[in-house]
Write an enzyme that holds these catalytic residues in place. Structure first.
Site, PDB file in Angstrom:
ATOM      1  N   LYS A 148      -0.437  12.489   2.975  1.00  0.00           N
ATOM      2  CA  LYS A 148      -1.598  13.128   3.833  1.00  0.00           C
ATOM      3  C   LYS A 148      -0.382  13.325   5.002  1.00  0.00           C
ATOM      4  O   LYS A 148       0.611  12.949   4.596  1.00  0.00           O
ATOM      5  CB  LYS A 148      -2.839  11.618   4.925  1.00  0.00           C
ATOM      6  CG  LYS A 148      -1.689  10.824   4.999  1.00  0.00           C
ATOM      7  CD  LYS A 148      -2.106   9.146   5.378  1.00  0.00           C
ATOM      8  CE  LYS A 148      -1.377   8.106   6.060  1.00  0.00           C
ATOM      9  NZ  LYS A 148      -0.588   7.274   4.496  1.00  0.00           N
TER      10      LYS A 148
ATOM     11  N   THR B 295       0.906  -1.161  -0.298  1.00  0.00           N
ATOM     12  CA  THR B 295       0.099  -0.093   0.496  1.00  0.00           C
ATOM     13  C   THR B 295       0.542   1.475  -0.532  1.00  0.00           C
ATOM     14  O   THR B 295       0.567   2.098  -0.578  1.00  0.00           O
ATOM     15  CB  THR B 295      -1.040   0.300   0.898  1.00  0.00           C
ATOM     16  OG1 THR B 295      -1.249  -1.344   1.261  1.00  0.00           O
ATOM     17  CG2 THR B 295      -1.595   1.013   0.921  1.00  0.00           C
TER      18      THR B 295
ATOM     19  N   ASP C 191       2.548  11.267   9.033  1.00  0.00           N
ATOM     20  CA  ASP C 191       1.855  11.609   7.660  1.00  0.00           C
ATOM     21  C   ASP C 191      -0.034  11.280   8.187  1.00  0.00           C
ATOM     22  O   ASP C 191      -0.653  11.580   7.775  1.00  0.00           O
ATOM     23  CB  ASP C 191       1.646  10.641   6.311  1.00  0.00           C
ATOM     24  CG  ASP C 191       1.820   9.091   6.633  1.00  0.00           C
ATOM     25  OD1 ASP C 191       1.958   8.655   7.681  1.00  0.00           O
ATOM     26  OD2 ASP C 191       2.082   8.971   5.737  1.00  0.00           O
ATOM     27  N   ARG C 192      -0.233  10.890   9.269  1.00  0.00           N
ATOM     28  CA  ARG C 192      -1.265  10.320  10.688  1.00  0.00           C
ATOM     29  C   ARG C 192      -1.642  10.988  11.319  1.00  0.00           C
ATOM     30  O   ARG C 192      -0.546  11.605  11.970  1.00  0.00           O
ATOM     31  CB  ARG C 192      -1.910   9.272  10.703  1.00  0.00           C
ATOM     32  CG  ARG C 192      -1.708   7.758   9.186  1.00  0.00           C
ATOM     33  CD  ARG C 192      -0.936   6.400  10.462  1.00  0.00           C
ATOM     34  NE  ARG C 192      -0.998   5.225   9.044  1.00  0.00           N
ATOM     35  CZ  ARG C 192      -1.870   4.557   9.150  1.00  0.00           C
ATOM     36  NH1 ARG C 192      -2.894   3.848  10.644  1.00  0.00           N
ATOM     37  NH2 ARG C 192      -1.827   3.116   8.459  1.00  0.00           N
TER      38      ARG C 192
ATOM     39  N   SER D  70      -8.357   5.458   8.399  1.00  0.00           N
ATOM     40  CA  SER D  70      -6.677   5.110   8.549  1.00  0.00           C
ATOM     41  C   SER D  70      -6.125   5.798   9.717  1.00  0.00           C
ATOM     42  O   SER D  70      -4.977   6.567   9.639  1.00  0.00           O
ATOM     43  CB  SER D  70      -5.756   4.402   7.973  1.00  0.00           C
ATOM     44  OG  SER D  70      -5.826   4.862   6.976  1.00  0.00           O
TER      45      SER D  70
ATOM     46  N   LYS E 129       9.902   4.237   0.414  1.00  0.00           N
ATOM     47  CA  LYS E 129       9.286   4.281  -0.482  1.00  0.00           C
ATOM     48  C   LYS E 129       9.609   5.314  -1.755  1.00  0.00           C
ATOM     49  O   LYS E 129      10.415   6.791  -0.838  1.00  0.00           O
ATOM     50  CB  LYS E 129       7.759   4.802  -0.288  1.00  0.00           C
ATOM     51  CG  LYS E 129       7.485   5.898   0.846  1.00  0.00           C
ATOM     52  CD  LYS E 129       6.122   5.733   0.944  1.00  0.00           C
ATOM     53  CE  LYS E 129       6.323   6.843   2.794  1.00  0.00           C
ATOM     54  NZ  LYS E 129       4.807   7.878   2.847  1.00  0.00           N
TER      55      LYS E 129
ATOM     56  N   ASP F  87       2.057   9.737  13.388  1.00  0.00           N
ATOM     57  CA  ASP F  87       2.128   8.200  13.463  1.00  0.00           C
ATOM     58  C   ASP F  87       4.495   8.442  13.612  1.00  0.00           C
ATOM     59  O   ASP F  87       4.370   9.177  13.049  1.00  0.00           O
ATOM     60  CB  ASP F  87       1.728   7.650  12.521  1.00  0.00           C
ATOM     61  CG  ASP F  87       1.975   8.079  10.804  1.00  0.00           C
ATOM     62  OD1 ASP F  87       2.393   9.763  10.653  1.00  0.00           O
ATOM     63  OD2 ASP F  87       2.236   7.404  10.004  1.00  0.00           O
TER      64      ASP F  87
ATOM     65  N   SER G 101       6.476   3.705   8.501  1.00  0.00           N
ATOM     66  CA  SER G 101       5.350   4.636   9.096  1.00  0.00           C
ATOM     67  C   SER G 101       4.869   4.102  10.168  1.00  0.00           C
ATOM     68  O   SER G 101       5.122   4.110  11.772  1.00  0.00           O
ATOM     69  CB  SER G 101       3.593   4.383   8.246  1.00  0.00           C
ATOM     70  OG  SER G 101       2.605   4.863   8.460  1.00  0.00           O
ATOM     71  N   HIS G 102       3.608   3.689  10.070  1.00  0.00           N
ATOM     72  CA  HIS G 102       2.734   3.317  11.742  1.00  0.00           C
ATOM     73  C   HIS G 102       3.512   2.122  12.207  1.00  0.00           C
ATOM     74  O   HIS G 102       2.741   1.534  13.435  1.00  0.00           O
ATOM     75  CB  HIS G 102       1.501   3.733  11.861  1.00  0.00           C
ATOM     76  CG  HIS G 102       1.860   2.006  11.138  1.00  0.00           C
ATOM     77  ND1 HIS G 102       0.858   2.468   9.800  1.00  0.00           N
ATOM     78  CD2 HIS G 102       0.849   1.005  10.812  1.00  0.00           C
ATOM     79  CE1 HIS G 102       0.706   1.511   9.087  1.00  0.00           C
ATOM     80  NE2 HIS G 102       0.183   0.887   9.183  1.00  0.00           N
TER      81      HIS G 102
ATOM     82  N   ASP H 293       5.985   8.740  11.101  1.00  0.00           N
ATOM     83  CA  ASP H 293       6.477   8.963   9.817  1.00  0.00           C
ATOM     84  C   ASP H 293       5.933  10.276   9.745  1.00  0.00           C
ATOM     85  O   ASP H 293       6.059  10.967   8.508  1.00  0.00           O
ATOM     86  CB  ASP H 293       6.871   8.405   8.434  1.00  0.00           C
ATOM     87  CG  ASP H 293       4.951   8.227   7.987  1.00  0.00           C
ATOM     88  OD1 ASP H 293       4.407   7.918   8.573  1.00  0.00           O
ATOM     89  OD2 ASP H 293       5.093   7.937   6.369  1.00  0.00           O
TER      90      ASP H 293
ATOM     91  N   GLU I 236      -8.793   9.326   4.872  1.00  0.00           N
ATOM     92  CA  GLU I 236      -8.941   8.031   4.221  1.00  0.00           C
ATOM     93  C   GLU I 236      -9.415   8.005   6.690  1.00  0.00           C
ATOM     94  O   GLU I 236      -9.114   8.169   7.584  1.00  0.00           O
ATOM     95  CB  GLU I 236      -7.221   7.315   4.594  1.00  0.00           C
ATOM     96  CG  GLU I 236      -7.254   6.920   3.481  1.00  0.00           C
ATOM     97  CD  GLU I 236      -5.893   6.308   2.666  1.00  0.00           C
ATOM     98  OE1 GLU I 236      -5.566   4.913   2.514  1.00  0.00           O
ATOM     99  OE2 GLU I 236      -4.947   6.463   3.204  1.00  0.00           O
TER     100      GLU I 236
HETATM  101  C1  VG1 Z   1      -2.917   1.235   5.580  1.00  0.00           C
HETATM  102  C2  VG1 Z   1      -4.216   1.534   5.626  1.00  0.00           C
HETATM  103  C3  VG1 Z   1      -3.986   3.014   4.507  1.00  0.00           C
HETATM  104  C4  VG1 Z   1      -3.145   3.392   4.475  1.00  0.00           C
HETATM  105  C5  VG1 Z   1      -2.208   3.022   4.749  1.00  0.00           C
HETATM  106  C6  VG1 Z   1      -0.094   3.596   4.942  1.00  0.00           C
HETATM  107  O1  VG1 Z   1      -2.209   0.322   4.914  1.00  0.00           O
HETATM  108  O2  VG1 Z   1      -5.534   1.049   5.862  1.00  0.00           O
HETATM  109  O3  VG1 Z   1      -5.097   3.512   4.651  1.00  0.00           O
HETATM  110  O4  VG1 Z   1      -2.779   4.268   3.531  1.00  0.00           O
HETATM  111  O5  VG1 Z   1      -1.717   1.967   6.079  1.00  0.00           O
HETATM  112  O6  VG1 Z   1      -0.539   5.096   5.650  1.00  0.00           O
HETATM  113  P1  VG1 Z   1      -3.523  -0.918   4.898  1.00  0.00           P
HETATM  114  O7  VG1 Z   1      -2.812  -1.844   3.650  1.00  0.00           O
HETATM  115  O8  VG1 Z   1      -2.532  -1.824   6.075  1.00  0.00           O
HETATM  116  O9  VG1 Z   1      -4.696  -1.468   4.892  1.00  0.00           O
HETATM  117  V1  VG1 Z   1       0.899   4.701   7.172  1.00  0.00           V
HETATM  118  O10 VG1 Z   1       0.694   5.849   7.855  1.00  0.00           O
HETATM  119  O11 VG1 Z   1       1.668   3.211   6.802  1.00  0.00           O
HETATM  120  O12 VG1 Z   1       1.793   5.627   5.223  1.00  0.00           O
HETATM  121 CO    CO Z   2       2.380   7.273   8.056  1.00  0.00          CO
END
Ligand code: VG1
Ligand code: CO
Length: 543
Positions: free
Chosen positions: A376, A18, A281-282, A365, A126, A277, A113-114, A279, A363
């Site tokens: 984001k 993703t 972005d959340r 999330s 990425k 989070d 990320s998270h 990085d 999103e």
């Molecule tokens: C998750 C979230 C998605 C988000 C992605 C990256 O993906 O559901 O909405 O864009 O993480 O966010 P997945 O495929 O695990 O559902 V981050 O803050 O990790 O860059």
């Molecule tokens: Co993130």
């Protein structure tokens, strides 16, 4: 300094998900693993010769070492210049901004990320495009294809660059510009929001808590909230980025940001709370005694964005990922602007933003953003909320309740079943997928199924099609559930069950969320049988 061409072999499984390639840190540290992926990335974009890039990450374990390797590889591949955040730190939105500001040919962001960080946790890489946004599927597919045939990579042998020293250094013919990771981003925020008004809010005694979760947003939040907006010292907690995030799981939701939640629900809670989070972005937004779901946050921001200077001209449109609740749709309809439903992942918003069709995106999330960057942006969302709070002089509670009164309420929750055996998760998904055609018209838990499909998206700008993006079961009256597999995990398979129930109001707007969703939860289990098949008594994480 020596230019080396190192023979290598394809390594299996370097398929970006993703949001970039995520693996266990030890996997990334393995022989040639990072190098193969970086060379494949350069190859997939037509080489790095003469190009400029932005580079930085969220500070997690291996961030600094990976940055040095990437710099040496960029130099060996003929890159002209790399702009790096001091200490190899950059939040994802700040990196996106720097790519756009400096018109570079893209950027490499080091983050999972998270996901937790550390030697035994996760790492990620990425690639972002010249527009500042995550590489679209066509590019990630091309990178993956290269990883399958790669036979060598290029790297120079040289000493480490001093990434703590601001200024320009060189590796061979390549400039390495080490910059303050915060300054440009902070100026961008200042250009979008009414800083004097927000400063006055804090001067009047407004209290806020920002939990940076020992991740990259700490320095950004401290500079903007405490230094520029005058929030009292200590407003930002866990403000120093640490390689293992201090053992925290830097995912800003009620489960992982429990310290913040306890304070916000406690007797002496500040007016406003937020977290971000790994990085940056959340975002999670909380009022005194009230949690704002990300889907609701997007809807409230869409309805109120015009109160901030950067959005005074109004919004062009609002886009949300498919599993995100339809709350924002009704705001878009009321405003008479376009609305879009995209697959999960920020890369699908890029075209809409570039084409000027959408201004705000979100999103479920905990991701919200706008056309100021192509990612984001956690802190941006928090500042927009602050700007709205300063303008409206009302509490988060009042704003949210008024919103539901005007637009109705989409009760919403996500249930995650984490790290299931892959075969089991596939069987659950395939079982439901195989029955989609028969479901419309059937009644479950007293609710009639209006439609059932596997979401496919045709990008309205470039016509590209992405299929298999999540199974949707919609009931008459606007309630639904969605099932999809996570594309960011590094262990087994995670099933996400997204639940939504619409109540138009004015009655029934004040229920407890899981209670309001109980019929949907039962219907999802009756149709998908996640608990029955997995033997799990309950989801691992509920947000
Ligand atoms: C998750 C979230 C998605 C988000 C992605 C990256 O993906 O559901 O909405 O864009 O993480 O966010 P997945 O495929 O695990 O559902 V981050 O803050 O990790 O860059
Ligand atoms: Co993130």
């Amino acid at each position: 300094m020596q230019l080396l061409t190192i023979p290598t072999q394809p390594i299996e499984g370097q398929k970006p998900g993703t949001s970039g390639l995520r693996k266990k840190t030890r996997v990334f540290m393995g022989h040639h693993y990072l190098e193969n992926f970086i060379q494949a990335t350069f190859d997939a974009i037509g080489g790095a010769e003469g190009k400029s890039f932005v580079l930085g990450g969220d500070g997690r374990y291996f961030n600094d070492r990976a940055a040095q390797v990437i710099l040496r590889m960029a130099a060996a591949n003929g890159a002209r210049k790399v702009i790096v955040g001091q200490g190899a730190l950059l939040s994802t939105p700040a990196a996106s901004h720097l790519i756009r500001l400096n018109r570079t040919d893209g950027g490499i962001i080091l983050s999972a990320s998270h996901n937790p960080g550390g030697l035994d946790e996760d790492f990620g890489v990425k690639f972002n495009m010249p527009n500042g946004g995550p590489a679209p599927e066509a590019v990630t597919e091309a990178i993956f294809a290269r990883t399958k045939v790669i036979d060598s990579y290029r790297i120079v042998e040289t000493m480490d660059v001093d990434l703590m020293k601001i200024g320009t250094q060189v590796i061979g013919n390549m400039e390495v510009c080490v910059i303050d990771p915060v300054a440009d981003y902070a100026s961008l925020m200042e250009s979008l929001f009414d800083f004097p008004k927000m400063r006055a809010l804090f001067a009047g005694g407004f209290r806020m808590r920002f939990d940076a979760m020992c991740a990259v947003t700490g320095p950004y939040a401290t500079e903007i909230l405490e230094n520029r907006l005058g929030a009292p010292k200590g407003t930002v907690t866990h403000g120093t980025p640490l390689p293992d995030f201090g053992g925290m799981h830097p995912d800003p939701n009620p489960t992982w940001a429990h310290e913040l939640m306890e304070e916000m629900m406690g007797p002496d809670a500040p007016e406003f709370g937020a977290a971000s989070d790994g990085d940056g972005d959340r975002n999670m937004v909380v009022g005194r005694g009230i949690y704002v779901s990300p889907s609701d946050s997007l809807a409230v921001l869409a309805a109120n964005a015009h109160l901030a200077p950067g959005y005074r001209a109004g919004l062009k449109g609002v886009a949300r990922s498919m599993p995100t609740s339809a709350a924002a749709d009704r705001v878009a309809d009321a405003l008479g602007i376009g609305r879009y439903e995209t697959p999960t992942g920020w890369k699908f918003f890029g075209n809409l933003l570039d084409a000027g069709r959408a201004t705000l995106c979100g999103e479920e999330s905990f991701g919200t953003g706008s056309d100021h960057v192509r990612e984001k942006d956690g802190l941006w969302a928090v500042l927009l909320w602050l700007n709205v709070l300063a303008e409206r002089a009302e509490t988060v509670h009042e704003i949210l309740h008024q919103h539901w009164q005007s637009f109705g309420r989409n009760y919403y929750s996500r249930h995650d079943y984490e790290a299931l055996p892959v075969a089991q998760a596939d069987a659950i998904m395939n079982g439901l997928r195989g029955r989609l055609a028969d479901l419309p018209g059937q009644t479950v838990e007293g609710m009639r199924i209006a439609s059932a499909d596997d979401f496919a998206y045709e990008d309205p700008v470039d016509g590209s099609v992405s299929s298999g993006q999540g199974i949707r079961i919609a009931f008459e009256g606007g309630s639904r559930f969605v099932l999809r597999l996570s594309g960011t995990g590094t262990e087994g398979a995670t099933i996400r069950l997204y639940l939504e129930r619409f109540i138009p109001g004015p009655e029934g707007l004040e229920d407890e969320v899981q209670k309001a969703l109980a019929p949907m939860i039962r219907a999802a289990e009756a149709l998908a049988g996640i608990r029955a098949a997995s033997g799990r008594a309950a989801p691992d994480v509920v947000t």
